[in-house]
Structures are given as C-alpha cells and as structure tokens.
Design a protein around this motif. Structure first.
Motif, PDB file in Angstrom:
ATOM      1  N   GLY A  59      66.894  16.707  18.389  1.00 17.69           N
ATOM      2  CA  GLY A  59      67.423  15.443  18.886  1.00 17.69           C
ATOM      3  C   GLY A  59      68.516  15.652  19.908  1.00 17.69           C
ATOM      4  O   GLY A  59      69.305  16.578  19.815  1.00 17.69           O
ATOM      5  N   LYS A  60      68.570  14.747  20.872  1.00 20.18           N
ATOM      6  CA  LYS A  60      69.611  14.795  21.896  1.00 20.18           C
ATOM      7  C   LYS A  60      70.224  13.418  22.049  1.00 20.18           C
ATOM      8  O   LYS A  60      69.849  12.700  22.965  1.00 20.18           O
ATOM      9  N   PRO A  61      71.071  12.921  21.198  1.00 15.72           N
ATOM     10  CA  PRO A  61      71.648  13.574  20.024  1.00 15.72           C
ATOM     11  C   PRO A  61      70.841  13.353  18.734  1.00 15.72           C
ATOM     12  O   PRO A  61      70.946  14.143  17.812  1.00 15.72           O
ATOM     13  N   VAL A  62      70.041  12.264  18.646  1.00 16.77           N
ATOM     14  CA  VAL A  62      69.263  12.023  17.423  1.00 16.77           C
ATOM     15  C   VAL A  62      67.801  11.764  17.777  1.00 16.77           C
ATOM     16  O   VAL A  62      67.460  11.457  18.920  1.00 16.77           O
ATOM     17  N   LEU A  63      66.942  11.871  16.757  1.00 15.44           N
ATOM     18  CA  LEU A  63      65.512  11.656  16.929  1.00 15.44           C
ATOM     19  C   LEU A  63      65.118  10.261  16.463  1.00 15.44           C
ATOM     20  O   LEU A  63      65.813   9.647  15.654  1.00 15.44           O
ATOM     21  N   GLU A  64      63.988   9.790  16.954  1.00 14.35           N
ATOM     22  CA  GLU A  64      63.392   8.572  16.430  1.00 14.35           C
ATOM     23  C   GLU A  64      62.834   8.891  15.042  1.00 14.35           C
ATOM     24  O   GLU A  64      62.420  10.008  14.771  1.00 14.35           O
ATOM     25  N   GLY A  65      62.771   7.903  14.192  1.00 15.95           N
ATOM     26  CA  GLY A  65      62.245   8.122  12.849  1.00 15.95           C
ATOM     27  C   GLY A  65      63.352   8.066  11.823  1.00 15.95           C
ATOM     28  O   GLY A  65      64.526   7.876  12.145  1.00 15.95           O
TER      29      GLY A  65
END
Length: 110
Positions: A59-65
C-alpha cells in the motif's frame, strides 16, 4: 509473532498505533477495542497483502479492501510492577499495571 512460519496468504494491518500480521483462522491479541465477545470487526487500514507465493501488494500508504475479524474475548496482559524511589529520602512508590487487550480471530482477508 506469526512471521516465523510460512503462510501463503496473509496481510499486515494497523490499529491502535501498532501493526499486526493477519492470517485467516488465527487468533491475535491487539490493543483494546470496545465490543462484546462475538462482535464483528472490520479493519480498513491494510498496509501489505501477500496473495500467494511470489505475489504481493504494498500500500502507498494503504490498500483497498479490508480485514474482517470476530472478538473472542476481552482480557488483560500480565501485571507489570512500576517501582519508583528516591535514594536516601525514604521515598518508595510501588504500583502495578495491566494493559487491556482484545483477542480477535481473523475471519477473512479481502
């Protein structure tokens, strides 16, 4: 921690200012989250996800899901002794501290 063992599918998520490794079906102890045993939780701050051998997402910073989990129980860590003193002044203070924790079971990584 779980990192020593090989798992084909896991994720790293953040809650309570700390990061935890989530593997489907395993239980982990995290910082206290309000809720009764059996309540469902969702963590949307997914930082890293390994899907299969050699395949991962960062993630950059977080991922989907999200990661879904179930509260198993509310508990406390073992007692820590906090001892303060000032030498040559007969000042001694002894306190204890037990950090509250929530034990959760990871249901799914999406």
């Amino acid at each position: 921690m779980v990192a020593q063992e090989k798992y084909n599918r896991y994720a790293i998520f953040a809650t309570g200012g700390k990061q935890y490794q989530a593997v489907e079906g395993l239980t982990i102890a995290i910082e206290k989250i309000d809720g009764e045993a059996g309540a469902k939780l969702e963590f949307s701050t997914v930082l890293f996800r390994k899907l299969e051998e050699g395949s991962y997402e960062i993630g950059k910073p977080v991922l989907e899901g999200k990661i879904t989990a179930t509260i198993v129980k509310q508990t406390k860590d073992p007692k820590l002794i906090v001892f303060k003193f000032k030498r040559r002044q007969k000042v001694r203070v002894k306190n204890g501290h037990r950090q509250p924790k929530t034990v959760i079971r990871i249901d799914s990584i999406a």
